[in-house]
Design a protein around this motif. Sequence first.
Motif, short mmCIF file in Angstrom:
data_model
loop_
_atom_site.label_atom_id
_atom_site.label_comp_id
_atom_site.label_asym_id
_atom_site.label_seq_id
_atom_site.Cartn_x
_atom_site.Cartn_y
_atom_site.Cartn_z
N VAL A 121 75.23 20.61 72.75
CA VAL A 121 74.06 21.22 73.37
C VAL A 121 74.03 22.68 72.93
N ALA A 122 73.13 22.98 72.01
CA ALA A 122 73.07 24.34 71.46
C ALA A 122 71.77 24.54 70.71
N ASP A 123 71.39 25.79 70.58
CA ASP A 123 70.29 26.17 69.69
C ASP A 123 70.87 26.16 68.27
N TRP A 124 70.22 25.41 67.38
CA TRP A 124 70.80 25.26 66.04
C TRP A 124 70.94 26.61 65.34
N GLN A 167 61.44 5.25 67.39
CA GLN A 167 60.88 5.17 66.03
C GLN A 167 61.77 5.89 65.03
N HIS A 168 62.41 6.96 65.46
CA HIS A 168 63.32 7.66 64.54
C HIS A 168 64.65 6.90 64.42
N MET A 169 65.19 6.49 65.56
CA MET A 169 66.51 5.84 65.55
C MET A 169 66.47 4.49 64.83
N GLY A 226 66.77 16.94 60.07
CA GLY A 226 66.13 17.92 60.96
C GLY A 226 64.89 17.35 61.61
N GLY A 227 64.62 17.84 62.82
CA GLY A 227 63.42 17.44 63.54
C GLY A 227 62.52 18.62 63.81
N ARG A 228 61.55 18.38 64.69
CA ARG A 228 60.57 19.42 65.01
C ARG A 228 61.26 20.68 65.52
N GLY A 229 62.44 20.50 66.11
CA GLY A 229 63.19 21.64 66.63
C GLY A 229 63.66 22.61 65.56
N MET A 230 63.55 22.23 64.27
CA MET A 230 63.91 23.18 63.20
C MET A 230 62.88 24.30 63.11
N LEU A 281 59.47 12.28 61.43
CA LEU A 281 58.06 12.20 61.01
C LEU A 281 57.30 13.53 61.18
N PRO A 282 57.43 14.21 62.33
CA PRO A 282 56.64 15.46 62.47
C PRO A 282 56.99 16.51 61.41
N THR A 283 58.24 16.52 60.94
CA THR A 283 58.62 17.53 59.94
C THR A 283 58.01 17.20 58.58
N VAL A 311 63.04 9.64 57.78
CA VAL A 311 63.90 8.57 58.32
C VAL A 311 63.19 7.95 59.52
N GLY A 312 63.21 6.62 59.60
CA GLY A 312 62.65 5.99 60.79
C GLY A 312 61.85 4.76 60.50
N GLN A 313 61.19 4.29 61.52
CA GLN A 313 60.43 3.04 61.47
C GLN A 313 59.44 3.03 60.32
C1 LIG Z 1 53.95 3.69 64.72
C2 LIG Z 1 54.83 4.90 64.74
C3 LIG Z 1 55.75 5.08 63.72
C4 LIG Z 1 56.60 6.20 63.74
N1 LIG Z 1 57.52 6.34 62.74
C5 LIG Z 1 58.39 7.36 62.80
C6 LIG Z 1 59.41 7.51 61.82
O1 LIG Z 1 59.51 6.74 60.86
N2 LIG Z 1 60.27 8.54 61.94
C7 LIG Z 1 60.20 9.46 62.97
O2 LIG Z 1 61.03 10.37 63.02
N3 LIG Z 1 59.23 9.35 63.89
C8 LIG Z 1 58.32 8.34 63.83
N4 LIG Z 1 57.33 8.27 64.76
C9 LIG Z 1 57.14 9.41 65.68
C10 LIG Z 1 58.05 9.38 66.89
O3 LIG Z 1 57.42 8.67 67.94
C11 LIG Z 1 58.34 10.82 67.40
O4 LIG Z 1 57.12 11.50 67.60
C12 LIG Z 1 59.19 11.63 66.43
O5 LIG Z 1 60.32 10.89 66.04
C13 LIG Z 1 59.65 12.91 67.12
O6 LIG Z 1 60.24 13.73 66.15
P1 LIG Z 1 61.24 14.89 66.57
O7 LIG Z 1 62.41 14.32 67.29
O8 LIG Z 1 61.49 15.69 65.35
O9 LIG Z 1 60.35 15.81 67.53
P2 LIG Z 1 60.39 16.03 69.09
O10 LIG Z 1 60.33 14.75 69.81
O11 LIG Z 1 59.35 17.05 69.38
O12 LIG Z 1 61.84 16.64 69.37
C14 LIG Z 1 62.23 17.92 68.98
C15 LIG Z 1 63.61 18.17 69.56
O13 LIG Z 1 64.11 19.41 69.09
C16 LIG Z 1 64.83 20.04 70.14
N5 LIG Z 1 64.85 21.47 69.82
C17 LIG Z 1 63.81 22.35 69.84
N6 LIG Z 1 64.21 23.57 69.43
C18 LIG Z 1 65.54 23.46 69.16
C19 LIG Z 1 66.52 24.38 68.69
N7 LIG Z 1 66.21 25.66 68.40
N8 LIG Z 1 67.79 23.94 68.54
C20 LIG Z 1 68.13 22.65 68.83
N9 LIG Z 1 67.23 21.74 69.27
C21 LIG Z 1 65.95 22.13 69.42
C22 LIG Z 1 64.06 19.69 71.39
O14 LIG Z 1 64.88 19.80 72.53
C23 LIG Z 1 63.62 18.26 71.09
O15 LIG Z 1 64.57 17.34 71.60
C24 LIG Z 1 56.49 7.16 64.77
C25 LIG Z 1 55.54 6.97 65.79
C26 LIG Z 1 54.73 5.86 65.78
C27 LIG Z 1 53.74 5.68 66.89
#
Ligand SMILES: Cc1cc2nc3c(=O)[nH]c(=O)nc-3n(C[C@H](O)[C@H](O)[C@H](O)COP(=O)(O)OP(=O)(O)OC[C@H]3O[C@@H](n4cnc5c(N)ncnc54)[C@H](O)[C@@H]3O)c2cc1C
Length: 343
Positions: free
Chosen positions: A318-321, A287-289, A223-227, A251-253, A265-267
């Motif tokens: 493409v959907a709201d989880w 960084q995540h991939m 899960g990501g921030r979108g959770m 990371l944000p979660t 999961v990630g870098q």
């Molecule tokens: C040095 C460094 C190291 C890092 N290491 C890591 C690491 O190890 N792992 C990592 O993950 N990140 C890492 N990061 C952070 C990284 O750059 C991103 O900020 C992070 O991966 C973004 O996390 P995210 O995809 O959860 O959030 P976001 O980029 O905010 O994406 C959230 C997604 O959720 C979708 N969404 C929102 N609501 C819903 C919904 N209801 N249903 C479906 N989809 C929805 C949005 O469309 C969006 O695409 C690192 C950054 C740096 C600079």
Amino acid sequence: MQANTIRSIYALIHTGPAMAQADLAPLEAASELAKRCQGIANAVLVGADPDTAVERARALGMENVWVISNPAWPQPLQTQQLTDVFAAALASGNSLPCTPDTVFLLAAGAVGEEIAGRLAARLNGVPLGKIKQFEFDASGHMSATRTAFGGRLNTTLNCQAGPFFAAVRKPDNAMAAKPIDAGSTAVHHVLHSEPLRPAYPVTPMERSEQHAALEGARLVVAGGRGMGSEAGFTALYDLAAKLGGAVGGSLPTIDAGWAPVARQVGQSGKYVSPEIYVAIGISGTPQHMAGIDPHTKVIAINKDPEAGIFQAAHIGVVADWQEFLPALVSAWEALRPAQSNGA
Ligand SMILES: Cc1cc2nc3c(=O)[nH]c(=O)nc-3n(C[C@H](O)[C@H](O)[C@H](O)COP(=O)(O)OP(=O)(O)OC[C@H]3O[C@@H](n4cnc5c(N)ncnc54)[C@H](O)[C@@H]3O)c2cc1C
């Protein structure tokens, strides 16, 4: 620099009952590299239960396999103990040639990368770090590509004089590796009789949670921030339990406290190599991939059709989880009534 000699490539592997498929990656990588430089692929296996690795080395047509063990050894060996055993084997003389163009490959990950660095220091070699790709020019000189800044930049290292020590993952074309002559591998069994240095004291810790561990999972639901909140992760744990997988997070979660740091999961988190990675509400930044094995099939669920994760996904939804997951769970339960009832 010995461009006209036959280059030896060694896979260095710690074998044992807890060995995962990813730990065998140096075998595939050494075999593939040796084919590309017309070199010789060998393996040095240290530890217990070497049979799986020996069979894989045979199937890859490796030239020599040294199996170094001692039935009295503890399991698993610690990195400094492994370094001692590998270093003793590599310094032992003519049987394992260690020339300036020899390449030693260890499995990418904390243990492999530490041993690669320690061995390079011990044997006056060159530590290359985690290498994505090796190239050879027309005269046989080697360069190595390492990623930086979470995969945004590639750094090319000109490998003049080694021996070289690198950590590697399974090469993209590993499945294409064909045995040259599976019967030609020479397997040498060596008893390492030197006493091991004492192990560092290790205190096992109770796991703070009972959900399936990320390490070694064949399916990861991440899960990501979108959770949106910790409650969103409760839905992920339920889904993962139904599908027989483990939960990961971006990371944000983790920063938000929705999941423990062991699940990042990630870098800067963990590297995972499941068969399937379900990324929900994750945008797909480099960084995540960087934490997902290139052989893993990615299924992305994201409400933004422009989300970067869809570039890497094999299946995209493409959907709201919040709308999609209940429908997915219902469909799963309809298909697998016995399992979902716990029977
Ligand atoms: C040095 C460094 C190291 C890092 N290491 C890591 C690491 O190890 N792992 C990592 O993950 N990140 C890492 N990061 C952070 C990284 O750059 C991103 O900020 C992070 O991966 C973004 O996390 P995210 O995809 O959860 O959030 P976001 O980029 O905010 O994406 C959230 C997604 O959720 C979708 N969404 C929102 N609501 C819903 C919904 N209801 N249903 C479906 N989809 C929805 C949005 O469309 C969006 O695409 C690192 C950054 C740096 C600079």
